[in-house]
Design an enzyme around this catalytic site. Structure first.
Site, mmCIF file in Angstrom:
data_model
loop_
_atom_site.group_PDB
_atom_site.id
_atom_site.type_symbol
_atom_site.label_atom_id
_atom_site.label_comp_id
_atom_site.label_asym_id
_atom_site.label_seq_id
_atom_site.Cartn_x
_atom_site.Cartn_y
_atom_site.Cartn_z
ATOM 1 N N GLY A 255 0.794 -1.225 0.000
ATOM 2 C CA GLY A 255 0.000 0.000 0.000
ATOM 3 C C GLY A 255 0.826 1.275 0.000
ATOM 4 O O GLY A 255 0.365 2.315 0.471
ATOM 5 N N ARG B 86 -14.628 -16.353 -9.606
ATOM 6 C CA ARG B 86 -14.261 -14.944 -9.818
ATOM 7 C C ARG B 86 -15.519 -14.078 -9.862
ATOM 8 O O ARG B 86 -15.548 -12.973 -9.322
ATOM 9 C CB ARG B 86 -13.493 -14.843 -11.146
ATOM 10 N N ARG C 243 -5.666 -8.879 -8.423
ATOM 11 C CA ARG C 243 -6.680 -9.815 -8.912
ATOM 12 C C ARG C 243 -7.132 -9.371 -10.297
ATOM 13 O O ARG C 243 -7.292 -8.160 -10.547
ATOM 14 C CB ARG C 243 -7.921 -9.832 -7.998
ATOM 15 N N ASN D 55 -6.010 2.181 -12.818
ATOM 16 C CA ASN D 55 -5.012 1.212 -12.353
ATOM 17 C C ASN D 55 -3.618 1.786 -12.580
ATOM 18 O O ASN D 55 -3.407 2.610 -13.467
ATOM 19 C CB ASN D 55 -5.161 -0.087 -13.159
ATOM 20 N N HIS E 142 0.315 0.341 -13.326
ATOM 21 C CA HIS E 142 1.028 -0.876 -13.722
ATOM 22 C C HIS E 142 2.512 -0.529 -13.885
ATOM 23 O O HIS E 142 2.853 0.477 -14.520
ATOM 24 C CB HIS E 142 0.460 -1.416 -15.038
ATOM 25 N N SER F 245 2.756 3.062 -15.724
ATOM 26 C CA SER F 245 1.640 3.614 -16.497
ATOM 27 C C SER F 245 0.383 3.642 -15.627
ATOM 28 O O SER F 245 0.109 2.683 -14.894
ATOM 29 C CB SER F 245 1.327 2.727 -17.714
ATOM 30 N N ASP G 219 -4.435 -5.027 -18.120
ATOM 31 C CA ASP G 219 -3.340 -4.069 -18.323
ATOM 32 C C ASP G 219 -3.404 -3.388 -19.692
ATOM 33 O O ASP G 219 -2.376 -3.127 -20.330
ATOM 34 C CB ASP G 219 -1.972 -4.753 -18.105
ATOM 35 N N GLU H 37 5.821 6.195 -9.272
ATOM 36 C CA GLU H 37 4.402 5.901 -9.025
ATOM 37 C C GLU H 37 3.825 6.841 -7.962
ATOM 38 O O GLU H 37 2.703 7.335 -8.104
ATOM 39 C CB GLU H 37 4.236 4.446 -8.591
HETATM 40 C C1 GAR Z 1 2.982 -1.129 -7.640
HETATM 41 O O1 GAR Z 1 4.300 -1.102 -8.099
HETATM 42 C C2 GAR Z 1 2.022 -1.264 -8.799
HETATM 43 O O2 GAR Z 1 2.494 -0.694 -9.984
HETATM 44 C C3 GAR Z 1 1.914 -2.760 -8.926
HETATM 45 O O3 GAR Z 1 1.919 -3.242 -7.614
HETATM 46 C C4 GAR Z 1 2.715 -2.389 -6.810
HETATM 47 C C5 GAR Z 1 1.956 -2.110 -5.531
HETATM 48 O O4 GAR Z 1 2.771 -1.472 -4.593
HETATM 49 N N1 GAR Z 1 0.719 -3.126 -9.624
HETATM 50 C C6 GAR Z 1 0.644 -4.151 -10.456
HETATM 51 O O5 GAR Z 1 1.567 -4.894 -10.689
HETATM 52 C C7 GAR Z 1 -0.721 -4.350 -11.100
HETATM 53 N N2 GAR Z 1 -0.617 -5.191 -12.249
HETATM 54 P P1 GAR Z 1 2.142 -0.858 -3.280
HETATM 55 O O6 GAR Z 1 1.259 -1.922 -2.626
HETATM 56 O O7 GAR Z 1 3.329 -0.525 -2.407
HETATM 57 O O8 GAR Z 1 1.354 0.359 -3.652
#
Ligand code: GAR
Length: 219
Positions: free
Chosen positions: A18, A71, A97, A113, A115, A142, A151, A180
């Site tokens: 998070g 799902r 998920r 989202n 990625h 992205s 994605d 990010e």
């Molecule tokens: C982030 O780097 C995000 O880009 C990635 O998970 C991480 C979460 O980090 N998301 C994906 O891979 C989605 N396909 P966080 O829990 O520290 O925010």
């Protein structure tokens, strides 16, 4: 009498640490992001992000995907929980998920989202290692509107950095996280300020394509 600016009500979905959620919380608390995070939902009870949310006084809920037969059933429960707060925006922040088309279509144009790659490169997992293995010069993250295809979807904002010759997947992941944490709240701010639209699969900022949508970082 002046009216208070309309704030955007958001639900954030997480599965892990998070740190992106924390970036939202910090910017909201600093008065930089007009978002009300009404609810944080995790599919994992031990996600550290739940603690971050609780510390910030945000309501949390765990919906364990393993408790559902399919799902469809899981996504239905998720949707019901999200809709209790009628959000303007649903933010996937490391929510690991795959979502059904029904769920995605229900939140069409208000589901975003992040990625960790320069999409359309490297959808799926293990993105940092894949960028290294391919010998790429650039790597990044992205932020995009979510469509049923995984994605994919119109890209709101991308941040990139130069891959160094001594980079590992871990070092890249750390630097990409920094990108990010700056860009995801910015994309949410643009959404909250109603500056985003999209046409022919391209996201427009204030009605136009903008060079702010690909940002280069020296990290
Ligand atoms: C982030 O780097 C995000 O880009 C990635 O998970 C991480 C979460 O980090 N998301 C994906 O891979 C989605 N396909 P966080 O829990 O520290 O925010």
């Amino acid at each position: 009498m002046t009216n208070a600016p309309v704030r955007c009500k958001a639900v954030v979905l997480i599965s892990g640490s998070g740190s992106n959620l924390q970036a939202f919380i910090d910017q909201v608390n600093a008065g930089l992001l007009p978002l009300d995070i009404a609810l944080v939902i995790s599919n994992k009870a031990d996600a550290f992000g739940l603690e971050r949310a609780a510390r910030a006084g945000i309501k949390t809920q765990v919906i364990d995907h393993k408790a559902y037969a399919s799902r469809d059933h899981f996504d239905h429960a998720l949707q019901q929980a999200i809709d209790t707060v009628s959000p303007d925006l649903v933010i996937l922040a490391g929510f690991m998920r795959i979502l059904t088309a029904d769920f995605v279509n229900h939140y069409r144009d208000r589901l975003i989202n992040i990625h960790p790659s320069l999409l359309p490169k490297y959808p799926g997992t293990n993105t940092h290692q894949r960028a290294l293995d391919a010998g790429d010069a650039w790597h990044g993250a992205s932020i995009h509107f979510v469509v049923p295809e995984v994605d994919a979807g119109p890209i709101i904002l991308q941040g990139r950095l130069k891959i160094r010759s001594d980079d590992s997947a871990d070092s890249l992941q750390q630097r990409i996280h920094k990108i990010e944490h700056q860009l995801y709240p910015l994309a949410a701010r643009w959404f909250a300020e109603q500056r985003l639209s999209h046409k022919n699969g391209k996201v427009l900022l204030d009605g136009e394509t903008s060079d702010q949508q690909l940002q280069t970082f020296d990290l």
